[in-house]
Scaffold this active site. Structure first.
Site, PDB file in Angstrom:
ATOM      1  N   ASP A  12       4.432  -2.109   0.384  1.00 53.94           N
ATOM      2  CA  ASP A  12       4.316  -2.981   1.556  1.00 53.94           C
ATOM      3  C   ASP A  12       3.295  -2.485   2.577  1.00 53.94           C
ATOM      4  OD1 ASP A  12       6.344  -4.477   0.405  1.00 53.94           O
ATOM      5  OD2 ASP A  12       7.910  -3.351   1.434  1.00 53.94           O
ATOM      6  N   LYS A  15      -1.315  -4.317   0.432  1.00 45.67           N
ATOM      7  CA  LYS A  15      -2.195  -4.400  -0.751  1.00 45.67           C
ATOM      8  C   LYS A  15      -2.629  -5.841  -1.007  1.00 45.67           C
ATOM      9  CE  LYS A  15       1.133  -2.609  -3.061  1.00 45.67           C
ATOM     10  NZ  LYS A  15       2.010  -2.238  -1.937  1.00 45.67           N
ATOM     11  N   GLY A  16      -1.720  -6.787  -0.685  1.00 52.45           N
ATOM     12  CA  GLY A  16      -2.046  -8.205  -0.887  1.00 52.45           C
ATOM     13  C   GLY A  16      -3.237  -8.591  -0.038  1.00 52.45           C
ATOM     14  N   GLY A  39       6.088  -7.936  -3.375  1.00 54.47           N
ATOM     15  CA  GLY A  39       5.878  -9.111  -2.544  1.00 54.47           C
ATOM     16  C   GLY A  39       4.594  -8.848  -1.778  1.00 54.47           C
ATOM     17  N   HIS A  40       3.547  -9.581  -2.111  1.00 56.86           N
ATOM     18  CA  HIS A  40       2.235  -9.348  -1.491  1.00 56.86           C
ATOM     19  C   HIS A  40       1.879 -10.535  -0.603  1.00 56.86           C
ATOM     20  CE1 HIS A  40       0.946  -6.328  -4.862  1.00 56.86           C
ATOM     21  NE2 HIS A  40       2.059  -5.993  -4.251  1.00 56.86           N
ATOM     22  N   GLN A 223       3.571  -1.733  -5.508  1.00 59.60           N
ATOM     23  CA  GLN A 223       4.372  -0.586  -5.034  1.00 59.60           C
ATOM     24  C   GLN A 223       3.507   0.456  -4.318  1.00 59.60           C
ATOM     25  OE1 GLN A 223       5.210  -1.708  -8.605  1.00 59.60           O
ATOM     26  NE2 GLN A 223       6.367  -3.126  -7.371  1.00 59.60           N
ATOM     27  N   THR A 299      10.190  -9.714  -0.535  1.00 57.89           N
ATOM     28  CA  THR A 299      10.909 -10.074  -1.755  1.00 57.89           C
ATOM     29  C   THR A 299      12.390 -10.292  -1.488  1.00 57.89           C
ATOM     30  OG1 THR A 299       9.319  -8.876  -3.076  1.00 57.89           O
ATOM     31  CG2 THR A 299      11.443  -9.247  -4.103  1.00 57.89           C
ATOM     32  N   HIS A 330      -2.084  -2.342  10.302  1.00 52.07           N
ATOM     33  CA  HIS A 330      -1.123  -2.295  11.409  1.00 52.07           C
ATOM     34  C   HIS A 330      -1.552  -1.356  12.541  1.00 52.07           C
ATOM     35  CE1 HIS A 330       2.320  -4.800  10.136  1.00 52.07           C
ATOM     36  NE2 HIS A 330       1.949  -4.492   8.916  1.00 52.07           N
ATOM     37  N   ASP A 332      -2.838  -2.524  15.131  1.00 56.50           N
ATOM     38  CA  ASP A 332      -2.367  -3.304  16.292  1.00 56.50           C
ATOM     39  C   ASP A 332      -0.904  -2.975  16.612  1.00 56.50           C
ATOM     40  OD1 ASP A 332      -1.961  -4.464  13.703  1.00 56.50           O
ATOM     41  OD2 ASP A 332      -1.195  -6.281  14.627  1.00 56.50           O
TER      42      ASP A 332
HETATM   43  P1  GDP Z   1       1.978  -5.351   0.134  1.00 53.38           P
HETATM   44  O1  GDP Z   1       3.232  -5.407  -0.653  1.00 53.38           O
HETATM   45  O2  GDP Z   1       1.347  -4.011   0.111  1.00 53.38           O
HETATM   46  O3  GDP Z   1       1.004  -6.437  -0.242  1.00 53.38           O
HETATM   47  O4  GDP Z   1       2.394  -5.623   1.654  1.00 53.38           O
HETATM   48  P2  GDP Z   1       3.409  -6.761   2.188  1.00 53.38           P
HETATM   49  O5  GDP Z   1       2.694  -8.054   2.198  1.00 53.38           O
HETATM   50  O6  GDP Z   1       4.709  -6.688   1.504  1.00 53.38           O
HETATM   51  O7  GDP Z   1       3.686  -6.235   3.660  1.00 53.38           O
HETATM   52  C1  GDP Z   1       2.674  -6.092   4.589  1.00 53.38           C
HETATM   53  C2  GDP Z   1       3.024  -6.950   5.835  1.00 53.38           C
HETATM   54  O8  GDP Z   1       2.222  -6.577   6.903  1.00 53.38           O
HETATM   55  C3  GDP Z   1       2.759  -8.423   5.592  1.00 53.38           C
HETATM   56  O9  GDP Z   1       3.674  -9.163   6.349  1.00 53.38           O
HETATM   57  C4  GDP Z   1       1.342  -8.587   6.145  1.00 53.38           C
HETATM   58  O10 GDP Z   1       1.062  -9.905   6.563  1.00 53.38           O
HETATM   59  C5  GDP Z   1       1.390  -7.649   7.309  1.00 53.38           C
HETATM   60  N1  GDP Z   1       0.115  -7.022   7.666  1.00 53.38           N
HETATM   61  C6  GDP Z   1      -0.823  -6.491   6.831  1.00 53.38           C
HETATM   62  N2  GDP Z   1      -1.790  -5.897   7.536  1.00 53.38           N
HETATM   63  C7  GDP Z   1      -1.456  -6.037   8.845  1.00 53.38           C
HETATM   64  C8  GDP Z   1      -2.061  -5.591  10.070  1.00 53.38           C
HETATM   65  O11 GDP Z   1      -3.098  -4.955  10.118  1.00 53.38           O
HETATM   66  N3  GDP Z   1      -1.395  -5.921  11.225  1.00 53.38           N
HETATM   67  C9  GDP Z   1      -0.245  -6.646  11.241  1.00 53.38           C
HETATM   68  N4  GDP Z   1       0.341  -6.904  12.395  1.00 53.38           N
HETATM   69  N5  GDP Z   1       0.333  -7.076  10.105  1.00 53.38           N
HETATM   70  C10 GDP Z   1      -0.256  -6.755   8.927  1.00 53.38           C
HETATM   71  P1  IMO Z   2       5.066  -4.042  -3.118  1.00 50.19           P
HETATM   72  O1  IMO Z   2       4.101  -4.248  -4.267  1.00 50.19           O
HETATM   73  C1  IMO Z   2       8.467  -1.932  -1.422  1.00 50.19           C
HETATM   74  C2  IMO Z   2      11.363  -0.239  -4.275  1.00 50.19           C
HETATM   75  C3  IMO Z   2      12.744  -0.835  -4.158  1.00 50.19           C
HETATM   76  C4  IMO Z   2      13.580   0.360  -4.552  1.00 50.19           C
HETATM   77  C5  IMO Z   2      12.745   0.993  -5.660  1.00 50.19           C
HETATM   78  C6  IMO Z   2      13.179   0.597  -7.054  1.00 50.19           C
HETATM   79  O2  IMO Z   2       5.404  -5.280  -2.381  1.00 50.19           O
HETATM   80  O3  IMO Z   2       4.582  -2.943  -2.248  1.00 50.19           O
HETATM   81  P2  IMO Z   2      12.893  -1.644  -8.443  1.00 50.19           P
HETATM   82  O4  IMO Z   2      13.397  -3.027  -8.178  1.00 50.19           O
HETATM   83  O5  IMO Z   2      11.431  -1.535  -8.579  1.00 50.19           O
HETATM   84  O6  IMO Z   2      13.605  -0.984  -9.595  1.00 50.19           O
HETATM   85  O7  IMO Z   2      13.338  -0.808  -7.138  1.00 50.19           O
HETATM   86  O8  IMO Z   2      11.420   0.573  -5.438  1.00 50.19           O
HETATM   87  N1  IMO Z   2      10.247  -1.209  -4.461  1.00 50.19           N
HETATM   88  C7  IMO Z   2       9.438  -1.619  -3.482  1.00 50.19           C
HETATM   89  N2  IMO Z   2       9.455  -1.361  -2.143  1.00 50.19           N
HETATM   90  N3  IMO Z   2       7.486  -2.682  -1.948  1.00 50.19           N
HETATM   91  C8  IMO Z   2       7.436  -2.932  -3.269  1.00 50.19           C
HETATM   92  O9  IMO Z   2       6.415  -3.600  -3.842  1.00 50.19           O
HETATM   93  C9  IMO Z   2       8.463  -2.420  -4.103  1.00 50.19           C
HETATM   94  N4  IMO Z   2       8.726  -2.486  -5.425  1.00 50.19           N
HETATM   95  C10 IMO Z   2       9.810  -1.729  -5.619  1.00 50.19           C
HETATM   96  O10 IMO Z   2      13.019  -1.266  -2.851  1.00 50.19           O
HETATM   97  O11 IMO Z   2      13.632   1.287  -3.500  1.00 50.19           O
HETATM   98 MG    MG Z   3       5.247  -5.966  -0.432  1.00 47.43          MG
END
Ligand code: GDP
Ligand code: IMO
Ligand code: MG
Length: 419
Positions: A12, A15-16, A39-40, A223, A299, A330, A332
């Site tokens: 999180d 990466k998305g 969840g990207h 991840q 997710t 982040h 900001d």
């Molecule tokens: P990923 O799994 O690595 O793709 O990341 P996620 O999408 O799960 O979580 C990142 C969250 O931070 C999402 O809600 C993005 O919209 C948000 N986000 C990403 N970059 C920034 C940033 O620079 N500032 C803020 N405020 N939000 C961000």
């Molecule tokens: P993205 O790509 C955050 C975490 C789960 C749990 C552990 C094992 O959005 O960054 P699993 O279901 O994979 O067997 O769970 O890994 N986990 C993540 N946490 N972002 C993810 O993906 C994750 N994918 C798995 O919360 O701790």
């Molecule tokens: Mg994510």
């Protein structure tokens, strides 16, 4: 030109958004590891898109977006993601989307097994996403169960499902779970075979042609390093290798073709699930970070655990992944905390250390403090960022021995500053 995008923390990190940003004008994007535990999020053209299995480049119709053999695929989730995107006007056809025939399929019994395994682990549970990820990779390691290929060549589909179910049903029976019938899983696969067949094919052929033609390729990791099954926090991890090498393997690209590895990180830490988190803030500051950063899972919707940036982990991830540049998100959010702490060392067994020990849970963070900042207008250039933000960013670069390539000052595409 091959760029690999990986998470540096517990997932999180953004990466998305980095993949979407980097995929402008590229030829091929390959989602490489994990499944719909990911969840990207992409915020572009004034809209927010949440991807679980589809590559984050999917909203760019000119790019070929693909799912690599390292990914495990939940057919129902993938199909509804495709349909939702199409409803939103996104082009997804056999021309711009391909799934490797080698990817393994997540079946309903894998999801039930995920719950059973967590229950058996009791207080040592991982806190998985419950999406059947671990059990599907277990089947893969056991060399049983259907792959995407079997949705196109269905003659052995039933046999493969039966083989995968045999052991699972013995476990379910012993634990008092309902047994799952091969027929129900087969019917489900056949239903989605009709819908997904057109997208399934030989990805390696496409990858090789793109490499041969010196095309631009992005590997989208999922991840983060702390969740890596070999290099993460003991057994509080996912079931794949989301590090850069695991990601190129999951995509089907040789390591010598990789030109850049982009390590995506947040300016603080967040984590979902159980396990060690030295800089976790179980207090009002942690709550504040969660609210300011909207730290609730894409997710599962679970509130994420939040804490200060841990640079000891970042430096480890920088070397282990061979990171050539950072995407720092982040900036900001964290600036608004006023006084910001950063972990630069651990107190561990009476010593001060700067590496990551196996028993990370026994580490106590040692901090340096920085002054906060507020980003009011949308600065366009690095020089326009507040001085305190620049000090923070430059400290990270120096500590991690790598340059920050771009900075997130908000979730949207245009809130990205190139350094
Ligand atoms: P990923 O799994 O690595 O793709 O990341 P996620 O999408 O799960 O979580 C990142 C969250 O931070 C999402 O809600 C993005 O919209 C948000 N986000 C990403 N970059 C920034 C940033 O620079 N500032 C803020 N405020 N939000 C961000
Ligand atoms: P993205 O790509 C955050 C975490 C789960 C749990 C552990 C094992 O959005 O960054 P699993 O279901 O994979 O067997 O769970 O890994 N986990 C993540 N946490 N972002 C993810 O993906 C994750 N994918 C798995 O919360 O701790
Ligand atoms: Mg994510």
């Amino acid at each position: 030109m091959v760029k690999v995008i990986v998470g540096m923390q517990w997932g999180d990190e953004g990466k998305g958004r980095a993949t979407h940003y980097e995929s402008k004008n590229v030829d091929l994007v390959i989602r490489a590891t994990g499944g719909n535990n990911a969840g990207h999020t992409v915020v572009a053209n004034g809209k927010k898109y949440a991807m679980h299995l589809l590559p984050s480049s999917i909203i760019r119709p000119e790019v070929v977006s693909t799912i690599g053999p390292g990914v495990v695929v939940d057919l129902e989730v993938l199909n509804s993601e495709i349909e939702e995107m199409q409803k939103a006007g996104i082009k997804i056809t056999a021309e711009n989307f391909l799934i490797s025939e080698r990817a393994y399929i997540i079946l309903p019994h894998h999801k039930q097994m995920d719950a059973a395994e967590e229950e058996l682990k009791g207080k040592n549970k991982v806190g998985t996403t419950g999406r059947g990820i671990g059990p599907t990779y277990e089947s893969k390691a056991e060399r049983v169960g259907p792959r995407m290929w079997d949705l196109v060549h269905t003659e052995h589909l039933m046999e493969k499902i039966q083989q995968s179910l045999r052991k699972a049903n013995i476990v379910f029976q012993r634990l008092g779970y309902d047994k799952i019938s091969a027929e129900s899983e087969y019917d489900k696969c056949m239903e989605y075979s009709k819908k997904l067949k057109k997208y399934i094919g030989n990805l390696q052929k496409v990858v090789n042609e793109n490499i041969r033609n010196y095309n631009s390729i992005i590997v989208e990791g999922a991840q983060g390093l702390c969740l890596d099954i070999d290099h993460g926090d003991r057994q509080m991890v996912t079931s794949s290798n989301p590090n850069a090498s695991g990601s190129v393997s999951g995509a089907g690209i040789g390591p010598t073709f990789v030109n850049e590895v982009i390590g995506v990180m947040k300016a603080y830490c967040s984590k979902v699930g159980e396990g060690a988190f030295p800089t976790e803030l179980n207090n009002v500051i942690g709550d504040r970070i969660r609210e300011l950063g909207h730290e609730y899972g894409t997710t599962t919707g679970r509130p994420r655990r939040c804490g200060w940036l841990d640079l000891v982990l970042i430096k480890n991830a920088r070397f282990l992944n061979g990171v050539t540049g950072l995407c720092l998100n982040h900036i900001d959010t964290i600036g608004r905390l006023g006084a910001i702490k950063v972990c630069t060392q651990y107190e561990y067994n009476g010593e001060t250390i700067e590496y990551v020990p196996f028993d990370l849970e026994n580490c106590k963070p040692i901090y340096q403090t920085f002054k906060g900042w507020e980003i009011t207008r949308t600065p366009k250039r690095y020089e326009d960022l507040p001085i305190n933000a620049r000090r923070y960013i430059e400290f990270i670069e120096e500590y991690a021995c790598v340059k920050v390539k771009y900075i997130g000052i908000g979730p949207a595409e245009e809130q990205t500053i190139i350094k």
